[in-house]
Design a protein around this motif. Structure first.
Motif, PDB file in Angstrom:
ATOM      1  N   LEU A 145      77.406  -8.601  24.289  1.00  8.74           N
ATOM      2  CA  LEU A 145      76.942  -7.345  24.549  1.00  8.74           C
ATOM      3  C   LEU A 145      77.983  -6.314  24.060  1.00  8.74           C
ATOM      4  CD1 LEU A 145      74.529  -5.572  25.805  1.00  8.74           C
ATOM      5  CD2 LEU A 145      76.058  -5.565  27.925  1.00  8.74           C
ATOM      6  N   LYS A 146      79.161  -6.439  23.785  1.00  8.97           N
ATOM      7  CA  LYS A 146      80.350  -5.661  23.287  1.00  8.97           C
ATOM      8  C   LYS A 146      79.729  -5.262  21.704  1.00  8.97           C
ATOM      9  CE  LYS A 146      85.027  -4.686  22.351  1.00  8.97           C
ATOM     10  NZ  LYS A 146      86.375  -5.271  22.006  1.00  8.97           N
ATOM     11  N   GLY A 147      79.108  -6.155  21.180  1.00  9.83           N
ATOM     12  CA  GLY A 147      78.537  -6.214  19.924  1.00  9.83           C
ATOM     13  C   GLY A 147      77.527  -5.050  19.911  1.00  9.83           C
ATOM     14  N   ASP A 148      76.735  -5.092  21.032  1.00  8.28           N
ATOM     15  CA  ASP A 148      75.592  -4.249  20.925  1.00  8.28           C
ATOM     16  C   ASP A 148      76.273  -2.683  21.139  1.00  8.28           C
ATOM     17  OD1 ASP A 148      72.484  -5.656  21.708  1.00  8.28           O
ATOM     18  OD2 ASP A 148      74.689  -6.829  21.886  1.00  8.28           O
ATOM     19  N   ILE A 149      77.307  -2.594  21.947  1.00 10.82           N
ATOM     20  CA  ILE A 149      78.070  -1.655  22.249  1.00 10.82           C
ATOM     21  C   ILE A 149      78.496  -0.731  20.877  1.00 10.82           C
ATOM     22  CG2 ILE A 149      79.713  -0.257  23.121  1.00 10.82           C
ATOM     23  CD1 ILE A 149      77.437  -1.157  25.336  1.00 10.82           C
ATOM     24  N   LEU A 150      79.040  -1.566  20.038  1.00 10.08           N
ATOM     25  CA  LEU A 150      79.736  -1.338  18.699  1.00 10.08           C
ATOM     26  C   LEU A 150      78.405  -0.830  17.813  1.00 10.08           C
ATOM     27  CD1 LEU A 150      81.940  -1.004  16.707  1.00 10.08           C
ATOM     28  CD2 LEU A 150      81.457  -3.316  15.897  1.00 10.08           C
ATOM     29  N   LEU A 151      77.134  -1.602  17.776  1.00 11.76           N
ATOM     30  CA  LEU A 151      76.188  -1.192  17.129  1.00 11.76           C
ATOM     31  C   LEU A 151      75.650   0.290  17.807  1.00 11.76           C
ATOM     32  CD1 LEU A 151      74.010  -1.788  15.119  1.00 11.76           C
ATOM     33  CD2 LEU A 151      73.050  -3.315  16.585  1.00 11.76           C
ATOM     34  N   ILE A 152      75.564   0.401  18.830  1.00 10.87           N
ATOM     35  CA  ILE A 152      75.063   1.714  19.408  1.00 10.87           C
ATOM     36  C   ILE A 152      75.821   2.875  18.768  1.00 10.87           C
ATOM     37  CG2 ILE A 152      74.847   3.219  21.354  1.00 10.87           C
ATOM     38  CD1 ILE A 152      74.196   0.392  22.754  1.00 10.87           C
TER      39      ILE A 152
ATOM     40  N   SER B 282      76.573   7.555  15.521  1.00 12.58           N
ATOM     41  CA  SER B 282      77.703   8.157  14.496  1.00 12.58           C
ATOM     42  C   SER B 282      76.906   8.450  13.187  1.00 12.58           C
ATOM     43  CB  SER B 282      78.828   7.324  14.562  1.00 12.58           C
ATOM     44  OG  SER B 282      79.464   7.259  15.578  1.00 12.58           O
ATOM     45  N   GLY B 283      75.664   7.837  12.949  1.00  9.60           N
ATOM     46  CA  GLY B 283      75.218   8.115  11.820  1.00  9.60           C
ATOM     47  C   GLY B 283      75.437   7.068  10.739  1.00  9.60           C
ATOM     48  N   LYS B 284      76.144   6.017  11.125  1.00 10.17           N
ATOM     49  CA  LYS B 284      76.465   4.884  10.046  1.00 10.17           C
ATOM     50  C   LYS B 284      75.578   3.794  10.227  1.00 10.17           C
ATOM     51  CE  LYS B 284      81.585   6.128  11.040  1.00 10.17           C
ATOM     52  NZ  LYS B 284      82.723   5.759  11.442  1.00 10.17           N
ATOM     53  N   GLU B 285      74.661   3.938   9.055  1.00  9.45           N
ATOM     54  CA  GLU B 285      73.481   2.910   9.102  1.00  9.45           C
ATOM     55  C   GLU B 285      73.759   1.517   8.557  1.00  9.45           C
ATOM     56  OE1 GLU B 285      70.380   3.271  10.369  1.00  9.45           O
ATOM     57  OE2 GLU B 285      71.084   5.330  11.226  1.00  9.45           O
ATOM     58  N   GLU B 286      74.940   1.279   8.019  1.00  8.98           N
ATOM     59  CA  GLU B 286      75.330   0.049   7.262  1.00  8.98           C
ATOM     60  C   GLU B 286      75.318  -1.243   8.289  1.00  8.98           C
ATOM     61  OE1 GLU B 286      79.537   1.499   8.990  1.00  8.98           O
ATOM     62  OE2 GLU B 286      77.662   2.097   7.968  1.00  8.98           O
ATOM     63  N   GLU B 287      74.890  -2.039   7.820  1.00  8.97           N
ATOM     64  CA  GLU B 287      74.700  -3.309   8.828  1.00  8.97           C
ATOM     65  C   GLU B 287      76.117  -3.831   9.272  1.00  8.97           C
ATOM     66  OE1 GLU B 287      71.730  -4.993   9.690  1.00  8.97           O
ATOM     67  OE2 GLU B 287      70.704  -3.589   8.432  1.00  8.97           O
ATOM     68  N   GLU B 288      75.927  -4.321  10.390  1.00 10.28           N
ATOM     69  CA  GLU B 288      77.208  -4.868  11.116  1.00 10.28           C
ATOM     70  C   GLU B 288      77.155  -6.158  10.951  1.00 10.28           C
ATOM     71  OE1 GLU B 288      79.506  -3.040  12.068  1.00 10.28           O
ATOM     72  OE2 GLU B 288      78.478  -1.100  11.917  1.00 10.28           O
ATOM     73  N   ALA B 289      78.330  -6.883  10.976  1.00  7.02           N
ATOM     74  CA  ALA B 289      78.556  -8.415  10.650  1.00  7.02           C
ATOM     75  C   ALA B 289      78.925  -8.705  12.331  1.00  7.02           C
ATOM     76  CB  ALA B 289      79.657  -8.658   9.882  1.00  7.02           C
ATOM     77  N   GLU B 290      78.454  -8.058  13.411  1.00  3.92           N
ATOM     78  CA  GLU B 290      78.750  -8.494  14.592  1.00  3.92           C
ATOM     79  C   GLU B 290      77.471  -9.240  15.456  1.00  3.92           C
ATOM     80  OE1 GLU B 290      81.523  -8.207  16.448  1.00  3.92           O
ATOM     81  OE2 GLU B 290      82.691  -7.234  15.040  1.00  3.92           O
ATOM     82  N   PHE B 291      77.672 -10.263  16.193  1.00  2.00           N
ATOM     83  CA  PHE B 291      76.555 -10.923  16.931  1.00  2.00           C
ATOM     84  C   PHE B 291      76.348 -10.007  18.004  1.00  2.00           C
ATOM     85  CE2 PHE B 291      77.601 -14.449  14.531  1.00  2.00           C
ATOM     86  CZ  PHE B 291      76.581 -15.341  14.567  1.00  2.00           C
TER      87      PHE B 291
ATOM     88  N   GLU C 153      70.835   9.599  28.298  1.00  3.31           N
ATOM     89  CA  GLU C 153      70.255  11.112  28.799  1.00  3.31           C
ATOM     90  C   GLU C 153      71.392  12.071  29.069  1.00  3.31           C
ATOM     91  OE1 GLU C 153      68.391   9.910  32.477  1.00  3.31           O
ATOM     92  OE2 GLU C 153      66.685   9.239  31.574  1.00  3.31           O
ATOM     93  N   SER C 154      72.790  11.424  28.756  1.00  4.01           N
ATOM     94  CA  SER C 154      73.562  12.575  28.863  1.00  4.01           C
ATOM     95  C   SER C 154      74.357  12.930  27.460  1.00  4.01           C
ATOM     96  CB  SER C 154      75.064  11.895  29.731  1.00  4.01           C
ATOM     97  OG  SER C 154      75.650  10.924  28.787  1.00  4.01           O
ATOM     98  N   LEU C 155      73.800  12.347  26.431  1.00  4.41           N
ATOM     99  CA  LEU C 155      74.406  12.826  25.170  1.00  4.41           C
ATOM    100  C   LEU C 155      73.886  14.101  24.714  1.00  4.41           C
ATOM    101  CD1 LEU C 155      73.690   9.330  23.210  1.00  4.41           C
ATOM    102  CD2 LEU C 155      75.998  10.378  23.739  1.00  4.41           C
ATOM    103  N   PRO C 156      74.781  14.866  24.021  1.00  2.00           N
ATOM    104  CA  PRO C 156      74.397  16.233  23.492  1.00  2.00           C
ATOM    105  C   PRO C 156      73.334  16.181  22.607  1.00  2.00           C
ATOM    106  CG  PRO C 156      76.456  15.438  22.542  1.00  2.00           C
ATOM    107  CD  PRO C 156      76.128  14.449  23.645  1.00  2.00           C
ATOM    108  N   SER C 157      72.528  17.121  22.440  1.00  2.07           N
ATOM    109  CA  SER C 157      71.294  17.108  21.537  1.00  2.07           C
ATOM    110  C   SER C 157      72.110  17.143  19.859  1.00  2.07           C
ATOM    111  CB  SER C 157      70.494  18.640  21.581  1.00  2.07           C
ATOM    112  OG  SER C 157      71.397  19.667  21.543  1.00  2.07           O
ATOM    113  N   GLN C 158      73.125  17.566  19.815  1.00  2.46           N
ATOM    114  CA  GLN C 158      73.731  17.424  18.321  1.00  2.46           C
ATOM    115  C   GLN C 158      75.102  16.951  18.744  1.00  2.46           C
ATOM    116  OE1 GLN C 158      73.260  21.249  16.724  1.00  2.46           O
ATOM    117  NE2 GLN C 158      71.182  20.868  16.125  1.00  2.46           N
ATOM    118  N   GLY C 159      75.633  16.175  17.548  1.00  2.00           N
ATOM    119  CA  GLY C 159      76.919  15.653  17.456  1.00  2.00           C
ATOM    120  C   GLY C 159      77.166  14.670  18.454  1.00  2.00           C
ATOM    121  N   PHE C 160      78.056  13.624  18.058  1.00  2.00           N
ATOM    122  CA  PHE C 160      78.659  12.452  18.874  1.00  2.00           C
ATOM    123  C   PHE C 160      80.212  12.282  18.524  1.00  2.00           C
ATOM    124  CE2 PHE C 160      79.194   7.667  19.171  1.00  2.00           C
ATOM    125  CZ  PHE C 160      78.657   7.821  20.483  1.00  2.00           C
ATOM    126  N   SER C 161      80.773  12.677  19.593  1.00  2.00           N
ATOM    127  CA  SER C 161      82.323  13.032  19.573  1.00  2.00           C
ATOM    128  C   SER C 161      82.988  11.657  19.996  1.00  2.00           C
ATOM    129  CB  SER C 161      82.530  14.141  20.541  1.00  2.00           C
ATOM    130  OG  SER C 161      82.532  13.805  21.929  1.00  2.00           O
TER     131      SER C 161
END
Length: 253
Positions: A47-54, A59-68, A95-103
């Motif tokens: 699941l930590k791989g999913d957290i990294l993917l999220i 963050s707007g980084k669409e490249e494929e991840e090499a994580e399971f 639901e707590s995320l701001p409408s714009q930006g990911f800090s």
């Protein structure tokens, strides 16, 4: 439950291996030889791989991840937009995320939620101890980087407790932690990003060995093997793109 056959079958791996005969795909292919309750421990690690993917998606980084991962990139894209098939702790995060930006604070919140959930959910003492160690290690690395950049470590720490308190307020070079974490001196000595990465992975490997040195055929040995394969495959670039999607409702975790 003992896993005599599976553990005896696993090829020996070393920290400096440059080639793997048996990888994560092979180990995860043993799912149907593993008790369902203990397979949940595997998923907590994955699941930590999913957290990294999220994190990358937000963050707007669409490249494929090499994580399971437990779930696919498309699944998480849909859930970020409309969280209907995720547990409450992730629904609250989305639901707590701001409408714009990911800090960076949002990133810290995400990992804090993961570690809080995973440590509470883990059913084996080994996995709880390992996840606690990993959370503390992550916090120590964040504090060291913050101090080197001239910023306050307290702005980058995840979770609560004595370690977090010391990292946030101590002026000592080792944050007053070297007695409980003697490897912190090695982190402080690492200067370049490459040296830091190698040092951290070596510390993780050694800690896994220490935590399982008296175990023989318990499932902890399988989990330790999985964690080591993650280290080696990440370094060798062998993980399959897109990871592994496990067909199971996430709210059942």
């Amino acid at each position: 439950m003992k896993y005599y056959f599976l553990i005896s079958y696993l090829p020996e791996i070393q920290r400096d291996d440059k080639k793997l005969k048996y990888g994560l795909t092979d180990l995860l292919g043993e799912k149907f030889h593993i008790a369902p309750k203990e397979w949940e421990e595997v998923e907590l690690i994955l699941l930590k791989g999913d957290i990294l993917l999220i994190e990358k998606l937000l963050s707007g980084k669409e490249e494929e991840e090499a994580e399971f991962t437990v779930y696919s990139r498309e699944f998480w894209k849909d859930q970020i937009k409309s969280p209907k098939e995720v547990p409450e702790w992730l629904t609250e995060f989305f639901e707590s995320l701001p409408s714009q930006g990911f800090s960076q604070q949002n990133v810290d919140h995400l990992y804090r939620a993961y570690f809080d959930y995973a440590i509470q959910k883990a059913s084996t003492p080994f996995l709880r101890a390992y996840l606690t160690f990993e959370r503390d290690l992550r916090n120590i690395l964040a504090a060291v980087r913050a101090r080197r950049q001239g910023t306050s470590p307290s702005d980058y720490l995840v979770g609560e407790g004595d370690v977090v308190d010391l990292l946030g307020r101590s002026s000592a070079e080792d944050f007053g932690l070297s007695k409980d974490y003697p490897w912190i001196d090695r982190i402080l000595e690492a200067k370049s990003p490459q040296d830091m990465e190698e040092t951290v992975q070596q510390i993780v490997w050694e800690t896994i060995d220490e935590m399982t040195e008296h175990n023989q055929f318990e499932f902890d040995v399988v989990l330790a093997y999985l964690l080591k394969l993650q280290i080696l495959e990440r370094e060798l670039g062998l993980s399959e793109e897109g990871g592994l999607e496990i067909v199971r409702k996430l709210e059942e975790l």
